[in-house]
Structures are given as structure tokens and as C-alpha cells.
Design an enzyme around this catalytic site. Structure first.
Site, PDB file in Angstrom:
ATOM      1  N   ASP A 112       6.635 119.222  76.446  1.00 42.33           N
ATOM      2  CA  ASP A 112       7.123 119.457  75.100  1.00 42.33           C
ATOM      3  C   ASP A 112       6.436 118.420  74.210  1.00 42.33           C
ATOM      4  OD1 ASP A 112       8.760 120.397  72.965  1.00 42.33           O
ATOM      5  OD2 ASP A 112      10.187 118.781  73.351  1.00 42.33           O
ATOM      6  N   ARG A 113       6.410 118.629  72.899  1.00 40.39           N
ATOM      7  CA  ARG A 113       5.770 117.643  72.031  1.00 40.39           C
ATOM      8  C   ARG A 113       6.777 116.632  71.489  1.00 40.39           C
ATOM      9  NH1 ARG A 113       3.036 118.352  66.171  1.00 40.39           N
ATOM     10  NH2 ARG A 113       5.106 117.578  65.630  1.00 40.39           N
ATOM     11  N   ASP A 114       7.580 117.030  70.512  1.00 42.54           N
ATOM     12  CA  ASP A 114       8.490 116.099  69.841  1.00 42.54           C
ATOM     13  C   ASP A 114       9.570 115.615  70.807  1.00 42.54           C
ATOM     14  OD1 ASP A 114       7.135 116.407  67.342  1.00 42.54           O
ATOM     15  OD2 ASP A 114       8.164 118.321  67.092  1.00 42.54           O
ATOM     16  N   GLY A 152      11.704 114.051  63.395  1.00 40.11           N
ATOM     17  CA  GLY A 152      12.130 115.229  62.648  1.00 40.11           C
ATOM     18  C   GLY A 152      10.999 115.836  61.845  1.00 40.11           C
ATOM     19  N   TYR A 153      10.564 117.018  62.243  1.00 37.98           N
ATOM     20  CA  TYR A 153       9.517 117.763  61.537  1.00 37.98           C
ATOM     21  C   TYR A 153       8.249 116.926  61.333  1.00 37.98           C
ATOM     22  CZ  TYR A 153      13.484 120.801  60.804  1.00 37.98           C
ATOM     23  OH  TYR A 153      14.589 121.583  61.002  1.00 37.98           O
ATOM     24  N   ASN A 181       8.273 124.157  70.204  1.00 36.23           N
ATOM     25  CA  ASN A 181       8.857 124.848  69.057  1.00 36.23           C
ATOM     26  C   ASN A 181       8.494 124.047  67.810  1.00 36.23           C
ATOM     27  OD1 ASN A 181      10.129 126.796  70.625  1.00 36.23           O
ATOM     28  ND2 ASN A 181      12.131 125.812  70.557  1.00 36.23           N
ATOM     29  N   GLN A 182       7.986 124.718  66.798  1.00 29.97           N
ATOM     30  CA  GLN A 182       7.614 124.058  65.537  1.00 29.97           C
ATOM     31  C   GLN A 182       8.204 124.834  64.369  1.00 29.97           C
ATOM     32  OE1 GLN A 182       6.005 121.100  64.938  1.00 29.97           O
ATOM     33  NE2 GLN A 182       6.206 120.756  67.139  1.00 29.97           N
ATOM     34  N   ARG A 207       9.823 131.340  71.363  1.00 31.34           N
ATOM     35  CA  ARG A 207      10.718 130.244  70.988  1.00 31.34           C
ATOM     36  C   ARG A 207      11.587 129.849  72.177  1.00 31.34           C
ATOM     37  NH1 ARG A 207      12.475 127.151  67.121  1.00 31.34           N
ATOM     38  NH2 ARG A 207      14.662 126.522  67.122  1.00 31.34           N
TER      39      ARG A 207
END
Length: 190
Positions: free
Chosen positions: A9-11, A19-20, A53-54, A109
Site C-alpha cells: 500500500d502507499r499511504d 492525508g491526501y 486507493n487515491q 477500490r
């Protein structure tokens, strides 16, 4: 012959989740991410695949161009660390908060397995012998639904609700777990 891969996963796994995150100055790499990626890519010879998920794109916080610029920079940083990323998949959609065409319950997603299944088809991957590292139950659920053999979640000890998975405190523990569980034939020891 299909080969295993390491899915990230990234974030919250590759970078601190502020956050974003969509600009270089917001992007802080997590401690241990390059070591983990080097182990998979160089020691094991596995492709490393990012599945993220982005929804910030779909919510209008930033656009695809900003995401692609940041992703190119991120991949260059990994390459400079001798920890190459084979492919990055992202899902910009959100079923409730997406704007316009981005308001879709998309099969990519997470917790749905669409990104992982697409990567398996694109890269000829053996998901049963693959591993995934995420920081949310949606990562574990997507990995499990795709048939990934070992799902690891960054979190607090004792917080193992949901599908079968391992919980580690940080990426150093994730690396140690991968090293300990790797079987001689490239699969997982139970």
C-alpha cells in the site's frame, strides 16, 4: 512461469499518511521501506507492486497529473535506493464522495481485489506465493480476496480482526517476518 511479488500500500506503508498526500514536500518515507523493498526486489528477485486507493483525486483534492508527478518522483527515489518498483496501480474512485465520473463503486477500490488481480494478469504473478504489506483492514481484505498467501498489516499487537493476517509494529518487523517465513522454494512456511 508465474512468480511471486511483494504488494505494498502507499499511504501509511511507503510514506507517512498525512492525508491526501500529493506533493513532494508532503511525502515522508516510512522508516524501513527501502530495506523491505530491496529485500523483495534484489534478494528474492520479486517485483514490487504498489496498490493504492487515491480517492483524493475523485474527491477533487488533487488531479491525476499531480498524482502522476508524485508517483514518478517516488519511483525515481526507490530506483536511486536500489529498490525498484515494478508497477504502481491506483484507484481514484470513491462510491460516496467521488465527484462526477469519480463517484463509482469501482472493482479496483480496496477492499476489493481488482488492482491486485490486474497486476497478477499484467505481470504473470503467483498470488498464493506473494505477500502484501498494508496498514488498513481494507488492504488485508483485498489481499485475502485476491488469494495472496501472506498478508501483513502495520498496527498494534492484538488487533487482528478480520481475515487471517499477521500484525507487525513497523516495517523492520515486516521485513523480519518475511525473512523468517520464506521457504526455500520461494513459498511461505506455515
Amino acid at each position: 512461469m508465474p512468480r511471486p511479488a511483494l504488494f505494498l500500500d502507499r499511504d501509511g506503508v511507503i510514506n507517512v499518511d498525512h492525508g491526501y498526500v500529493h506533493r513532494v514536500e508532503q511525502f515522508d518515507f516510512m522508516a524501513g521501506i527501502f530495506e523491505l523493498t530491496r529485500f523483495a526486489a534484489n534478494t528474492l528477485g520479486w517485483p514490487v507492486v504498489v496498490v493504492s486507493n487515491q480517492s483524493g483525486i475523485g474527491r477533487g483534492h488533487f488531479d491525476e497529473a499531480a498524482y502522476q508527478q508524485l508517483t514518478a518522483w517516488m519511483c525515481q527515489r526507490f530506483a536511486a535506493e536500489n529498490a525498484p518498483i515494478a508497477r504502481v496501480y491506483h484507484c481514484p474512485f470513491h462510491p460516496e464522495h467521488g465527484i462526477g465520473a469519480y463517484r463509482v463503486d469501482h472493482p479496483w477500490r480496496k477492499p476489493r481485489p481488482g488492482m491486485i488481480l490486474q497486476a497478477a494478469a499484467d505481470l504473470d504473478l503467483d498470488l498464493a506465493r506473494s505477500a502484501l504489506v498494508g496498514n488498513a483492514m481494507s488492504d488485508v481484505e483485498a489481499g485475502t480476496a485476491a488469494g495472496i498467501g501472506l498478508c501483513i498489516r502495520l498496527g498494534e499487537a492484538g488487533s487482528k480482526e478480520g481475515p487471517a493476517h499477521e500484525v507487525v509494529a513497523d516495517l523492520a518487523e515486516a521485513l523480519a517476518l518475511l525473512q523468517a517465513r520464506l521457504a526455500p522454494e520461494g513459498g511461505w512456511q506455515s
